[in-house]
Design a protein around this motif. Structure first.
Motif, mmCIF file in Angstrom:
data_model
loop_
_atom_site.group_PDB
_atom_site.id
_atom_site.type_symbol
_atom_site.label_atom_id
_atom_site.label_comp_id
_atom_site.label_asym_id
_atom_site.label_seq_id
_atom_site.Cartn_x
_atom_site.Cartn_y
_atom_site.Cartn_z
ATOM 1 N N GLU A 99 66.227 67.277 52.962
ATOM 2 C CA GLU A 99 65.435 68.190 52.128
ATOM 3 C C GLU A 99 64.970 69.389 52.947
ATOM 4 N N TYR A 157 67.892 71.661 53.826
ATOM 5 C CA TYR A 157 68.324 72.372 52.622
ATOM 6 C C TYR A 157 67.370 73.527 52.317
ATOM 7 N N LYS A 186 68.504 77.370 52.382
ATOM 8 C CA LYS A 186 68.416 78.097 51.111
ATOM 9 C C LYS A 186 67.489 79.303 51.250
ATOM 10 N N ASP A 205 75.264 63.270 49.505
ATOM 11 C CA ASP A 205 74.748 63.845 48.247
ATOM 12 C C ASP A 205 74.364 65.314 48.431
ATOM 13 N N TYR A 206 73.929 65.658 49.650
ATOM 14 C CA TYR A 206 73.576 67.054 49.897
ATOM 15 C C TYR A 206 74.801 67.937 50.080
ATOM 16 N N LEU A 223 75.420 68.793 46.531
ATOM 17 C CA LEU A 223 74.437 69.747 46.016
ATOM 18 C C LEU A 223 74.686 71.150 46.567
ATOM 19 N N ASN A 233 77.744 72.806 45.195
ATOM 20 C CA ASN A 233 77.514 73.314 43.837
ATOM 21 C C ASN A 233 76.721 74.607 43.824
ATOM 22 N N GLU A 234 75.850 74.773 44.818
ATOM 23 C CA GLU A 234 75.011 75.973 44.837
ATOM 24 C C GLU A 234 75.618 77.084 45.681
ATOM 25 N N ASN A 292 76.776 60.378 45.637
ATOM 26 C CA ASN A 292 77.139 61.746 45.308
ATOM 27 C C ASN A 292 75.905 62.436 44.733
ATOM 28 N N TYR A 293 75.982 63.771 44.631
ATOM 29 C CA TYR A 293 74.879 64.505 44.018
ATOM 30 C C TYR A 293 74.973 64.349 42.501
ATOM 31 N N GLY A 349 73.037 65.976 39.996
ATOM 32 C CA GLY A 349 72.576 67.041 39.118
ATOM 33 C C GLY A 349 71.313 66.652 38.373
ATOM 34 N N THR A 398 69.148 63.315 38.507
ATOM 35 C CA THR A 398 68.210 63.053 39.604
ATOM 36 C C THR A 398 66.774 62.977 39.089
#
Lengths: 343, 255
Positions: free
Chosen positions: A59, A62, A66, A80-81, A84, A87-88, A323-324, A326, A329
């Motif tokens: 976290e 990230y 970001k 999972d990150y 994420l 995707n971003e 996995n992430y 979306g 969560t």
């Protein structure tokens, strides 16, 4: 006074960052997650200087990537990150032409659902989250599968990870679902199952669950294998079980974040980490499993023969990577809050 | 009897404060890697520490930033406290309020807002941004300690000095500063500790080139804290205690 000024001037000179872009690499990673000698050898071979900076959770990493967005060339997110951040659009695609050692990776660790084709990520280390049981206090037959955790005799003797995804993995696997389940009906089922488990729980701890196991505060815990490995070294009665219903696998991968300056150097380093001898050093030093098939022969026998670090192939088959998920969560988090507050 | 109760109580307070440090110091000599049971005396963690350059570098960086930010915060904080004490002006209450807001704000709010500010101004994250972050964190605490010290002043002394023809600067330098000194030293030490401990603000305001010790240690959760961190903590405590004792000696000698 003059001396003070001189000292301040020196500090300023030392603290001014060198300009990035030539022969440098900024690696963003957990502390102590890569042996110093590996980094030093790389610098000796290539002349590329590696700067390490560290984070304490996915976290945090990230948030920093970001928000700040630049200054880091390589990061090590969990599976999972990877999903994420992919995707971003926070990751850059890897140039496979520069990764001649890619073929050394074992097939079961590449092309995972969180990054098919490994466009953005390279496996670095992997392991499992499963059940550690103190056979000294519970006996050898008490816990052999996930369902056993619900037994009344586990009352107040169980440790769970302080993490909704890991806790739900237990219930989902018990019900025969994927641990990346997003169907609300199935999640509700899992929630109701976990609600029955709550009276058994004494501690929630993801940071250092080995302490509670070793001190005898709990007799059985759902922990990741690194913790189980240490606990088992200190107290051989603490055994690690890969339940028949299945379990959660974790993997940390290397990725190049958007905003990286030293992309060439990053690829050189990635290819270096894929070398069998290097991967073997990392795995033996850290006591974690390498996804590098060619490195296995070079790893000391006592590490490779330890099922906590390298489970049998038949066991690995039952493992599943996170996995992430979306929007789902949020549902996990809502149920998790309910579970922890309803008692 | 009352004396006994007093002594016992004080002893318990000290025990509560210092026992963890003693335990950590003891474990830094423990041969067992995961420091749960005693497995014999060893100095190997101190040896390990010497070879762990990344950890030592981070410690040096932490001490550097702590000394510099505490010093700057002391200068700024004392000026703020003096201004608030000595003058009545428009916006004084607002400054007062903002100092307390800064003290009460959660670190994460300060950290993220500073990061957004630094990014908006296009600064590169590193030593300078970290320094600004730590000074921002420390100034209100210095201002508060020094201000409360001023509160106990006899302001007539200042008036008398002015009557005798002292300039503003002379008043500040020869009367206010010596009187504020205990508050200043307390403020400096408090700032030094705040800066040395801070994780959250440091995380957001520093960049990849300037990593401080708390972040290094915090990020070890993945693999567990190693005993050489205990060894390093013992070394840092010894350095800190020595510095405090030395400074007391120096102050005594002056008198």
């Amino acid at each position: 006074m003059k001396k003070t000024l001189l000292a301040i001037a020196l500090v300023i000179l030392l603290a001014t960052p060198a300009l990035a872009g030539s022969g440098e690499l900024f690696l963003y990673i957990w502390s102590e997650y890569i042996p110093d000698e590996v980094v030093e050898n790389f610098t000796r071979e290539t002349g590329i200087k590696v700067h390490l900076s560290t984070y304490d959770s996915n976290e945090a990493m990230y948030a920093k990537i970001k928000l700040a967005g630049k200054g880091y060339d390589l990061i090590v997110p969990s599976s999972d990150y990877v999903g994420l951040m992919k995707n971003e659009n926070l990751l850059l695609p890897l140039d496979k032409a520069k990764l001649s050692n890619f073929a050394n990776l074992a097939p079961q660790f590449i092309n995972q659902p969180f990054d098919p084709e490994n466009t953005y990520s390279l496996p670095y280390m992997w392991g499992s989250t499963s059940i550690a049981v103190n056979t000294g206090t519970l006996g050898t037959t008490a816990v052999n599968n996930i369902a056993d955790l619900w037994k009344p005799e586990m009352d107040g003797r169980l440790l769970l990870p302080n993490d909704p995804r890991e806790a739900f993995s237990l219930a989902l696997k018990l019900l025969g679902y994927s641990l990346n389940e997003t169907d609300p009906a199935h999640l509700e089922e899992a929630y109701l199952k976990l609600k029955e488990l709550m009276p058994r729980v004494r501690v929630f701890d993801s940071d250092s669950p080995k302490q509670a196991l070793l001190s005898g505060e709990v007799s059985v815990g759902v922990v990741w294998n690194g913790e189980a490995y240490i606990a088992n070294e200190e107290n051989p009665d603490i055994q690690y079980v890969y339940p028949p219903e299945g379990f959660s696998l974790w993997m940390d991968s290397l990725c190049i974040p958007k905003g990286a300056h030293n992309i060439e150097e990053a690829h050189t380093f990635l290819n270096y980490l894929l070398r069998p001898d290097v991967a073997a050093i990392i795995s033996s030093e850290m006591g974690y499993s390498t996804p590098n098939a060619k490195a296995l022969e070079l790893i000391p026998e006592d590490v490779r023969a330890n099922p906590i670090v390298y489970p049998a192939d038949a066991d690995i088959q039952r493992g599943e990577f996170q996995n992430y998920l979306g929007d789902a969560t949020k549902l996990y988090d809502e149920y998790w809050v309910k579970l922890k507050t309803d008692n | 009897m009352r004396q006994l109760i007093k002594t016992t109580y004080a002893g318990l307070v000290y025990l509560f404060l210092y026992l963890p440090l003693v335990v950590m110091a003891v474990y830094s000599f423990n041969a067992s890697k995961y420091s749960l049971s005693w497995k014999g005396f060893t100095l190997k963690w101190y040896g390990k520490l010497l070879t762990n350059t990344t950890l030592i570098d981070a410690a040096i960086r932490s001490l550097t930033i702590a000394v510099i930010s505490a010093t700057i915060a002391c200068i700024l904080g004392t000026l703020v406290a003096f201004m608030l004490h000595q003058y009545r002006f428009q916006g004084r209450r607002a400054i007062f309020g903002s100092l307390f807001i800064m003290m009460m704000s959660p670190d994460i709010v300060i950290g993220i807002s500073l990061l957004v500010l630094f990014l908006a101004t296009g600064l590169t994250l590193g030593f300078w941004t970290l320094l600004m972050g730590h000074v921002t964190l420390c100034v209100p605490f210095v201002a508060a300690t020094v201000y409360s010290r001023f509160k106990g002043f006899d302001t007539h002394v200042i008036e008398a000095a002015k009557d005798l023809g002292a300039s503003e600067y002379q008043v500040f330098h020869q009367i206010v500063l010596p009187m504020a000194m205990p508050g200043l030293i307390a403020g400096w030490l408090l700032s030094f500790t705040l800066s040395l401990d801070d994780v959250i603000i440091s995380f957001f305001t520093t960049g990849p080139t300037y990593e401080v010790l708390p972040l290094r240690i915090y990020s070890m959760v993945r693999l567990g804290i190693k005993p050489d961190v205990n060894a390093l903590s013992v070394v840092m405590i010894v350095i800190t205690v020595a510095a405090v004792l030395l400074s007391r000696r120096l102050i005594k000698d002056k008198k």
